[in-house]
Design a protein around this motif. Structure first.
Motif, PDB file in Angstrom:
ATOM      1  N   PHE A   1       0.803  -1.217   0.000  1.00 19.08           N
ATOM      2  CA  PHE A   1       0.000   0.000   0.000  1.00 19.08           C
ATOM      3  C   PHE A   1       0.840   1.273   0.000  1.00 19.08           C
ATOM      4  O   PHE A   1       0.493   2.259   0.634  1.00 19.08           O
ATOM      5  CB  PHE A   1      -0.988  -0.004   1.166  1.00 19.08           C
ATOM      6  CG  PHE A   1      -2.349   0.459   0.718  1.00 19.08           C
ATOM      7  CD1 PHE A   1      -3.195  -0.415   0.053  1.00 19.08           C
ATOM      8  CD2 PHE A   1      -2.760   1.755   0.900  1.00 19.08           C
ATOM      9  CE1 PHE A   1      -4.435   0.009  -0.400  1.00 19.08           C
ATOM     10  CE2 PHE A   1      -4.007   2.182   0.458  1.00 19.08           C
ATOM     11  CZ  PHE A   1      -4.844   1.301  -0.196  1.00 19.08           C
TER      12      PHE A   1
ATOM     13  N   ARG B   1      -6.662  -1.813  -5.202  1.00 15.80           N
ATOM     14  CA  ARG B   1      -6.097  -2.285  -3.935  1.00 15.80           C
ATOM     15  C   ARG B   1      -7.034  -1.893  -2.800  1.00 15.80           C
ATOM     16  O   ARG B   1      -7.474  -0.742  -2.720  1.00 15.80           O
ATOM     17  CB  ARG B   1      -4.700  -1.711  -3.712  1.00 15.80           C
ATOM     18  CG  ARG B   1      -3.784  -1.991  -4.897  1.00 15.80           C
ATOM     19  CD  ARG B   1      -2.362  -1.575  -4.672  1.00 15.80           C
ATOM     20  NE  ARG B   1      -1.583  -1.750  -5.899  1.00 15.80           N
ATOM     21  CZ  ARG B   1      -0.260  -1.697  -5.979  1.00 15.80           C
ATOM     22  NH1 ARG B   1       0.444  -1.473  -4.868  1.00 15.80           N
ATOM     23  NH2 ARG B   1       0.360  -1.868  -7.131  1.00 15.80           N
TER      24      ARG B   1
ATOM     25  N   LEU C   1      -7.704  -2.167   1.441  1.00 14.14           N
ATOM     26  CA  LEU C   1      -7.109  -2.411   2.750  1.00 14.14           C
ATOM     27  C   LEU C   1      -8.202  -2.330   3.802  1.00 14.14           C
ATOM     28  O   LEU C   1      -8.915  -1.326   3.886  1.00 14.14           O
ATOM     29  CB  LEU C   1      -6.018  -1.381   3.034  1.00 14.14           C
ATOM     30  CG  LEU C   1      -5.135  -1.617   4.259  1.00 14.14           C
ATOM     31  CD1 LEU C   1      -4.314  -2.892   4.081  1.00 14.14           C
ATOM     32  CD2 LEU C   1      -4.199  -0.430   4.466  1.00 14.14           C
TER      33      LEU C   1
ATOM     34  N   VAL D   1      -1.991  -5.053  10.090  1.00 14.08           N
ATOM     35  CA  VAL D   1      -1.563  -4.275   8.920  1.00 14.08           C
ATOM     36  C   VAL D   1      -0.302  -3.478   9.237  1.00 14.08           C
ATOM     37  O   VAL D   1       0.633  -3.416   8.426  1.00 14.08           O
ATOM     38  CB  VAL D   1      -2.698  -3.346   8.460  1.00 14.08           C
ATOM     39  CG1 VAL D   1      -2.177  -2.308   7.463  1.00 14.08           C
ATOM     40  CG2 VAL D   1      -3.820  -4.159   7.836  1.00 14.08           C
TER      41      VAL D   1
ATOM     42  N   THR E   1       3.170  -4.096   7.344  1.00 15.79           N
ATOM     43  CA  THR E   1       3.792  -3.007   6.603  1.00 15.79           C
ATOM     44  C   THR E   1       5.244  -2.829   7.024  1.00 15.79           C
ATOM     45  O   THR E   1       6.141  -2.652   6.195  1.00 15.79           O
ATOM     46  CB  THR E   1       3.021  -1.697   6.815  1.00 15.79           C
ATOM     47  OG1 THR E   1       1.652  -1.882   6.409  1.00 15.79           O
ATOM     48  CG2 THR E   1       3.626  -0.561   6.004  1.00 15.79           C
TER      49      THR E   1
ATOM     50  N   LEU F   1       2.868  -7.007   3.705  1.00 21.02           N
ATOM     51  CA  LEU F   1       1.479  -6.574   3.602  1.00 21.02           C
ATOM     52  C   LEU F   1       0.717  -7.369   2.548  1.00 21.02           C
ATOM     53  O   LEU F   1      -0.463  -7.696   2.732  1.00 21.02           O
ATOM     54  CB  LEU F   1       1.424  -5.084   3.274  1.00 21.02           C
ATOM     55  CG  LEU F   1       0.026  -4.469   3.161  1.00 21.02           C
ATOM     56  CD1 LEU F   1      -0.740  -4.625   4.465  1.00 21.02           C
ATOM     57  CD2 LEU F   1       0.104  -3.000   2.778  1.00 21.02           C
TER      58      LEU F   1
ATOM     59  N   TYR G   1      -5.519  -7.335   3.221  1.00 19.03           N
ATOM     60  CA  TYR G   1      -5.112  -6.591   2.023  1.00 19.03           C
ATOM     61  C   TYR G   1      -5.479  -7.398   0.779  1.00 19.03           C
ATOM     62  O   TYR G   1      -5.249  -8.608   0.712  1.00 19.03           O
ATOM     63  CB  TYR G   1      -3.607  -6.343   2.049  1.00 19.03           C
ATOM     64  CG  TYR G   1      -3.075  -5.705   0.787  1.00 19.03           C
ATOM     65  CD1 TYR G   1      -3.269  -4.355   0.532  1.00 19.03           C
ATOM     66  CD2 TYR G   1      -2.383  -6.466  -0.155  1.00 19.03           C
ATOM     67  CE1 TYR G   1      -2.793  -3.774  -0.636  1.00 19.03           C
ATOM     68  CE2 TYR G   1      -1.901  -5.894  -1.320  1.00 19.03           C
ATOM     69  CZ  TYR G   1      -2.103  -4.551  -1.551  1.00 19.03           C
ATOM     70  OH  TYR G   1      -1.638  -3.975  -2.702  1.00 19.03           O
TER      71      TYR G   1
ATOM     72  N   GLU H   1      -5.486  -7.174  -3.651  1.00 14.81           N
ATOM     73  CA  GLU H   1      -4.973  -6.478  -4.826  1.00 14.81           C
ATOM     74  C   GLU H   1      -5.367  -7.269  -6.072  1.00 14.81           C
ATOM     75  O   GLU H   1      -5.183  -8.486  -6.132  1.00 14.81           O
ATOM     76  CB  GLU H   1      -3.451  -6.373  -4.738  1.00 14.81           C
ATOM     77  CG  GLU H   1      -2.799  -5.672  -5.911  1.00 14.81           C
ATOM     78  CD  GLU H   1      -1.294  -5.528  -5.706  1.00 14.81           C
ATOM     79  OE1 GLU H   1      -0.570  -5.516  -6.730  1.00 14.81           O
ATOM     80  OE2 GLU H   1      -0.849  -5.448  -4.545  1.00 14.81           O
TER      81      GLU H   1
END
Length: 497
Positions: free
Chosen positions: A404, A420, A422, A433, A437, A442, A448, A450
């Motif tokens: 992200f 994307r 979240l 998260v 990260t 992530l 998450y 995508e």
């Protein structure tokens, strides 16, 4: 009767190694201390004194900040943070775990002694640890500074031996400690990759316009704190045949762009990403090439196509070099970079306000945390699956890196929409998260999501949300119909290399 064997205490292997290291330490230290050298006498005390309390490294970090370059500033910040963490570990943990007496300073010439007489444990060398940490931290963001800083760090370490403050193994341990902390820091918070301009698959040849013949420029003189006016003066000198239309505060930007395009052979624009998107739509409607001059705060699209300075765009117009790029539409309104709904608008605003000072990864962390604290989640339905989304990102083209903190597009003609999502709708999700990260994982957590495809229909079952395109907040909607149109826009692009 069997005779009893007598036994003698056997020294442990670790104790024997320590004795050998100490003997070698003492020999090397004595050799350095007793070597007559005016150079050592003059420069080693100055260097070691300059490194006291990390003054030397803080001064270098200050110099990096004063350059005004975002990469240099990030390098200085990373160096100082790494130094601080290393200093804490060396002085408050490592020195307390193993106490070692300092070398005998009487062997060192009086003129070569350091200003301060250290009384803490000799192992490890805190100066050396801080030097290695700062050098490695800066190098991670600014590789060009690597060799001089590493040499300087090595000299600081040597100065600690030459001035009688440490044994050589103390210095070696400090250098290893600082380098290790820097390596861990690079793993937790990866350095920002060098900016890269995606290579076009081909460059089209348009008619050269050495004086700007047939070009109409629409510019906002007040953009970027008034820098638009200065840019206009520069462009008038560079392309004297170019026609200039200045936007006023009360103007309808879309109408002005359409009128300018109707009377032009080339439409040019100087402004931020939102203004550029409006110009792109007018250029597409008239089948005109678009020339983009960076005139906003961030200029994402201009940088992506290689027009990161007015000089580059002027060069492309004069030579007639151009390429075709994709555009995207959300509910039939154009965007060139990204679109979003919900809290992502807050995320972008906060991140972009911080990234020039602390770099995109750290800025993304700070922006994500602030956005998550607002408890703002939106129900999002994609491909029949509904998820709670705190942050929704929609990109024109596939962005890199995954995760992200999307930063760059390697291909401007891939025909894809990058989505994307979240989910940080509860405290546990926020913790997961944040940890993912920090550790670069992530993309692997269930919070998450995508996905990319040429088009999407994204439902908002919770009700209408405000839509943002290229940093401009627009209308509300409860359905997002997003599609990519391949090679729809011709843009001037300088020839590199």
């Amino acid at each position: 009767m069997a005779r009893r064997k007598t036994t003698r205490p056997v020294r442990g292997a670790a104790a024997e190694v320590r004795e050998q290291v100490h003997a070698l330490d003492a020999a090397v230290f004595s050799a350095v201390a007793t070597t007559p050298s005016p150079i050592l006498d003059r420069w080693m005390p100055r260097l070691t004194n300059a490194a006291d309390h990390s003054v030397l490294w803080l001064a270098i970090a200050g110099g990096l900040y004063l350059t005004g370059r975002s990469r240099a500033r990030r390098a200085g910040l990373r160096g100082v943070v790494t130094l601080g963490a290393t200093s804490l570990i060396a002085n408050q943990l490592a020195k307390r775990l193993h106490h070692r007496e300092r070398p005998i300073r009487s062997l060192v010439p009086i003129g070569r002694l350091s200003r301060r007489t250290p009384i803490s444990s000799s192992f490890p060398s805190g100066h050396s640890a801080s030097a290695a940490a700062f050098a490695a931290g800066v190098t991670a963001e600014l590789p060009a500074a690597g060799v001089p800083l590493q040499v300087l760090a090595g000299l600081v370490g040597f100065s600690r031996v030459a001035t009688g403050a440490h044994y050589p193994s103390d210095v070696a341990a400090g250098l290893v400690l600082g380098s290790t902390v820097a390596a861990i820091g690079r793993r937790l918070v990866p350095p920002v990759p060098p900016p890269s301009v995606p290579a076009p698959r081909e460059l089209d040849q348009l008619p050269p316009r050495p004086r700007g013949e047939g070009v109409t420029l629409v510019v906002n003189p007040a953009s970027h704190s008034g820098r638009g006016a200065a840019l206009t003066r520069t462009l008038r000198r560079a392309l004297p045949a170019m026609r200039v239309v200045e936007l006023r505060g009360s103007d309808d930007v879309e109408a002005v762009m359409r009128r300018a395009a109707a009377a032009a052979e080339v439409l040019a624009v100087a402004g931020g990403d939102g203004t550029v998107a409006t110009a792109a739509q007018a250029a597409i409607e008239r089948d005109l090439p678009l020339a983009v001059f960076p005139g906003g705060t961030f200029n994402h699209f201009a940088r992506t196509i290689g027009a990161d300075s007015a000089r580059h765009t002027v060069q492309a117009i004069r030579r007639g070099t151009a390429t075709k790029v994709d555009v995207a539409y959300l509910n039939d309104r154009i965007f060139l970079n990204t679109a979003s709904v919900g809290a992502y608008t807050d995320f972008v605003r906060i991140r972009e306000g911080l990234e020039k000072r602390i770099g995109k990864p750290l800025a993304a962390l700070a922006a994500g945390w602030r956005s998550m604290r607002k408890d703002r989640a939106v129900s999002v339905t994609v491909d029949g699956t509904t998820r709670e989304s705190s942050l929704l990102f929609i990109g024109n083209g596939q962005y890199e890196p995954h995760g992200f903190a999307p930063n760059v597009r390697e291909d401007l003609q891939d025909g894809l929409i990058d989505v994307r999502i979240l989910d940080v709708s509860d405290r546990w999700s926020r913790f997961v998260v944040l940890l993912a990260t920090l550790t670069g994982q992530l993309a692997r957590v269930k919070q998450y999501h995508e996905v990319s495809a040429p088009e999407f229909e994204i439902g908002l079952p919770g009700g209408s949300e405000r839509i943002a395109r290229d940093g401009e907040v627009g209308e509300e909607g409860d359905v997002l119909r997003v599609r990519a149109v391949r090679r729809a826009l011709t843009v001037y692009r300088p020839r590199r290399g």
